[in-house]
Motif scaffolding. Sequence first.
Motif, PDB file in Angstrom:
ATOM      1  N   ASP A 185       0.680  -1.294  -0.039  1.00 17.81           N
ATOM      2  CA  ASP A 185       0.024  -0.114   0.008  1.00 17.81           C
ATOM      3  C   ASP A 185       0.849   1.302  -0.168  1.00 17.81           C
ATOM      4  O   ASP A 185       0.455   2.111  -0.624  1.00 17.81           O
ATOM      5  CB  ASP A 185      -0.903   0.170   1.138  1.00 17.81           C
ATOM      6  CG  ASP A 185      -1.995  -0.865   1.173  1.00 17.81           C
ATOM      7  OD1 ASP A 185      -2.530  -1.133  -0.071  1.00 17.81           O
ATOM      8  OD2 ASP A 185      -2.590  -1.342   2.196  1.00 17.81           O
ATOM      9  N   ASP A 186       2.083   1.264   0.731  1.00 19.62           N
ATOM     10  CA  ASP A 186       2.689   2.601   0.934  1.00 19.62           C
ATOM     11  C   ASP A 186       3.981   2.611   0.041  1.00 19.62           C
ATOM     12  O   ASP A 186       4.556   3.607   0.065  1.00 19.62           O
ATOM     13  CB  ASP A 186       3.177   2.759   2.260  1.00 19.62           C
ATOM     14  CG  ASP A 186       4.226   1.887   2.645  1.00 19.62           C
ATOM     15  OD1 ASP A 186       4.274   0.690   2.126  1.00 19.62           O
ATOM     16  OD2 ASP A 186       4.737   2.039   3.877  1.00 19.62           O
TER      17      ASP A 186
ATOM     18  N   ASN B 101       5.972   3.508  -3.588  1.00 19.69           N
ATOM     19  CA  ASN B 101       6.038   4.787  -4.249  1.00 19.69           C
ATOM     20  C   ASN B 101       6.323   4.308  -5.654  1.00 19.69           C
ATOM     21  O   ASN B 101       6.574   5.373  -6.590  1.00 19.69           O
ATOM     22  CB  ASN B 101       6.550   5.938  -3.923  1.00 19.69           C
ATOM     23  CG  ASN B 101       8.150   5.679  -3.345  1.00 19.69           C
ATOM     24  OD1 ASN B 101       8.558   4.871  -3.697  1.00 19.69           O
ATOM     25  ND2 ASN B 101       8.231   6.767  -2.559  1.00 19.69           N
TER      26      ASN B 101
ATOM     27  N   PRO C 218      -1.099   5.037  -5.006  1.00 16.56           N
ATOM     28  CA  PRO C 218      -1.233   5.590  -3.568  1.00 16.56           C
ATOM     29  C   PRO C 218      -1.541   7.057  -3.443  1.00 16.56           C
ATOM     30  O   PRO C 218      -1.396   7.473  -2.326  1.00 16.56           O
ATOM     31  CB  PRO C 218       0.350   5.330  -3.128  1.00 16.56           C
ATOM     32  CG  PRO C 218       1.073   5.208  -4.519  1.00 16.56           C
ATOM     33  CD  PRO C 218       0.104   4.448  -5.330  1.00 16.56           C
TER      34      PRO C 218
END
Length: 106
Positions: free
Chosen positions: A15-16, A18, A38
Motif C-alpha cells: 500500500d505505501d 511509491n 497510492p
Amino acid sequence: MKGVVLDDAAVLLADDDNVATSIRDLETGRSIASDDFPTDRSVLELAEPIAFGHKLAVASIDAGEPVRKYGEVIGSATERIEPGEWVHTHNCESNRGRGDLAEGSA
C-alpha cells in the motif's frame, strides 16, 4: 495488500510503495488506469519506456526521499522523480547492504 496488478502493466506490492514493477515491456505514453495508486490519481501516463521487471514511479518522489518497494525502503531518490518515470540507478541510490548508512555508523 499482497500486491495489486495495475491495468495489466505493473504490480504494486504494498500500500505505501511509491514504485511499481512492470510485468511487461511498456512504451512511452502508455496510460495505466487503476483505483489502487497510492495517491488520488486514477490514471498514470508513462514518461518513458519501462522494461519488463523494472520500476516505475507511481507517486512523486523528491530528491533524498525514500524509494519504497515491498513495503520497505530500497533506496533514495538522487533527483526528483515524477509519476510515470523509470526508477533505476540514474535517479535512485540503493540503501541495501550499505553499512555506511547503518544507524550509528561514523
